[in-house]
Design a protein around this motif. Sequence first.
Motif, mmCIF file in Angstrom:
data_model
loop_
_atom_site.group_PDB
_atom_site.id
_atom_site.type_symbol
_atom_site.label_atom_id
_atom_site.label_comp_id
_atom_site.label_asym_id
_atom_site.label_seq_id
_atom_site.Cartn_x
_atom_site.Cartn_y
_atom_site.Cartn_z
ATOM 1 N N ASP A 152 -11.547 8.700 6.497
ATOM 2 C CA ASP A 152 -12.837 9.322 5.885
ATOM 3 C C ASP A 152 -13.837 8.317 5.409
ATOM 4 N N TYR A 153 -13.431 7.163 5.211
ATOM 5 C CA TYR A 153 -14.671 6.081 5.018
ATOM 6 C C TYR A 153 -14.444 4.737 5.289
ATOM 7 N N ARG A 154 -13.619 4.562 6.299
ATOM 8 C CA ARG A 154 -13.728 3.311 7.328
ATOM 9 C C ARG A 154 -13.460 3.507 8.506
ATOM 10 N N SER A 155 -14.488 2.879 9.283
ATOM 11 C CA SER A 155 -14.296 2.908 10.728
ATOM 12 C C SER A 155 -13.273 2.093 11.480
ATOM 13 N N ALA A 156 -13.208 2.636 12.915
ATOM 14 C CA ALA A 156 -12.067 1.501 13.430
ATOM 15 C C ALA A 156 -12.568 0.250 13.589
ATOM 16 N N GLU A 157 -13.717 -0.191 13.527
ATOM 17 C CA GLU A 157 -14.323 -1.590 13.576
ATOM 18 C C GLU A 157 -13.947 -2.186 12.289
ATOM 19 N N GLU A 158 -14.140 -1.631 11.044
ATOM 20 C CA GLU A 158 -13.960 -2.161 9.633
ATOM 21 C C GLU A 158 -12.295 -2.165 9.465
ATOM 22 N N LEU A 159 -11.766 -1.173 10.038
ATOM 23 C CA LEU A 159 -10.240 -1.478 9.974
ATOM 24 C C LEU A 159 -9.536 -2.422 10.609
ATOM 25 N N ARG A 160 -10.043 -2.652 11.900
ATOM 26 C CA ARG A 160 -9.746 -3.746 12.718
ATOM 27 C C ARG A 160 -10.046 -5.117 12.003
ATOM 28 N N GLY A 161 -10.997 -5.161 11.749
ATOM 29 C CA GLY A 161 -11.310 -6.508 10.698
ATOM 30 C C GLY A 161 -10.384 -6.861 9.637
ATOM 31 N N HIS B 64 0.852 -1.087 0.068
ATOM 32 C CA HIS B 64 0.078 -0.194 -0.177
ATOM 33 C C HIS B 64 0.872 1.428 0.102
ATOM 34 N N ALA B 65 0.580 2.134 -0.813
ATOM 35 C CA ALA B 65 1.110 3.612 -0.672
ATOM 36 C C ALA B 65 0.574 4.201 0.507
ATOM 37 N N VAL B 66 1.456 4.904 1.329
ATOM 38 C CA VAL B 66 0.894 5.860 2.551
ATOM 39 C C VAL B 66 1.893 7.083 2.454
ATOM 40 N N THR B 67 1.229 8.161 2.064
ATOM 41 C CA THR B 67 1.999 9.543 1.899
ATOM 42 C C THR B 67 2.541 9.868 3.236
ATOM 43 N N ALA B 68 1.924 9.510 4.351
ATOM 44 C CA ALA B 68 2.518 9.942 5.740
ATOM 45 C C ALA B 68 3.728 9.067 6.042
ATOM 46 N N LEU B 69 3.923 8.064 5.454
ATOM 47 C CA LEU B 69 5.174 7.073 5.618
ATOM 48 C C LEU B 69 6.089 7.058 4.393
ATOM 49 N N ASP C 114 -4.079 6.616 1.976
ATOM 50 C CA ASP C 114 -4.390 7.936 2.046
ATOM 51 C C ASP C 114 -5.938 8.150 2.349
ATOM 52 N N GLY C 115 -6.397 8.841 3.217
ATOM 53 C CA GLY C 115 -7.510 9.287 3.373
ATOM 54 C C GLY C 115 -8.686 8.150 4.088
ATOM 55 N N ILE C 116 -7.972 6.956 4.320
ATOM 56 C CA ILE C 116 -8.860 5.822 4.684
ATOM 57 C C ILE C 116 -9.653 5.883 5.947
ATOM 58 N N VAL D 60 -4.231 0.281 13.554
ATOM 59 C CA VAL D 60 -5.764 0.787 13.458
ATOM 60 C C VAL D 60 -5.766 2.313 13.912
ATOM 61 N N ALA D 61 -5.202 2.783 15.107
ATOM 62 C CA ALA D 61 -4.799 3.684 15.597
ATOM 63 C C ALA D 61 -4.121 4.829 14.489
ATOM 64 N N PHE D 62 -2.958 4.286 13.833
ATOM 65 C CA PHE D 62 -2.496 5.123 12.966
ATOM 66 C C PHE D 62 -3.452 4.954 11.776
ATOM 67 N N LEU D 63 -4.050 4.210 11.030
ATOM 68 C CA LEU D 63 -4.759 4.306 10.051
ATOM 69 C C LEU D 63 -5.770 5.425 10.291
ATOM 70 N N LEU D 64 -6.351 5.439 11.508
ATOM 71 C CA LEU D 64 -7.591 6.486 11.624
ATOM 72 C C LEU D 64 -6.912 7.897 11.756
ATOM 73 N N THR D 65 -5.541 7.988 11.666
ATOM 74 C CA THR D 65 -4.952 9.477 11.399
ATOM 75 C C THR D 65 -5.009 9.699 10.000
ATOM 76 N N LEU D 66 -5.266 8.914 9.044
ATOM 77 C CA LEU D 66 -4.954 9.149 7.751
ATOM 78 C C LEU D 66 -6.305 9.607 7.042
ATOM 79 N N LYS D 67 -6.620 10.955 7.107
ATOM 80 C CA LYS D 67 -7.779 11.657 6.546
ATOM 81 C C LYS D 67 -7.461 12.404 5.572
ATOM 82 N N GLY D 68 -8.312 12.600 4.714
ATOM 83 C CA GLY D 68 -8.125 13.562 3.401
ATOM 84 C C GLY D 68 -7.962 14.937 3.861
ATOM 85 N N SER D 69 -7.161 15.653 3.039
ATOM 86 C CA SER D 69 -6.912 16.968 3.111
ATOM 87 C C SER D 69 -8.069 17.996 3.157
#
Length: 159
Positions: A88-97, A65-70, A84-86, A150-159
């Motif tokens: 904005d459209y995925r919840s913590a529960e979805e990302l955890r799964g 996966h490409a991740v601009t923050a990394l 990037d921006g995940i 999951v905590a890190f992914l939740l920081t990846l919000k769109g601009s």
Amino acid sequence: MKLTGISAAVVICATAAIANPITPGEVQFDEYGAIAASLSGTDGDAANGAKIMTNRGKGNCVACHAVTALNDAPFHGEVGPSLDGIADYRSAEELRGIVANAKMTFEGSVMPAFYKTSGFIRPGDGYTGKGAKEEDLSPILTAQEIEDVVAFLLTLKGS
């Protein structure tokens, strides 16, 4: 006085429950592959999650996966979607799964199950001709490491 003793007992029981992570065999996915409860009972650490995502011995998420923050990590892959921006459209529960076992959400995904210990198809040992051992494997990530990612992914919000 009695109320204080009861309150202390509730706090002790709640703390004991949090200290015991959900094992891979106990994970409950919903019909879409999401996991409602924290696997570790503890909030994730986004900074550690970023380290796991770039660690070749652990998650190594940037291999696919490409991740601009990394961007400091080399060799971002293009096999999986950009993250990037995940948030904005995925919840913590979805990302955890998805991190625990993406096949529960995306059948046929090539993403490894990071929190699974059984049910694998194993080849035998080609050099000795012996069959594979049947015991469970260790998960790639611990319950807390899943929560950290999951905590890190939740920081990846769109601009």
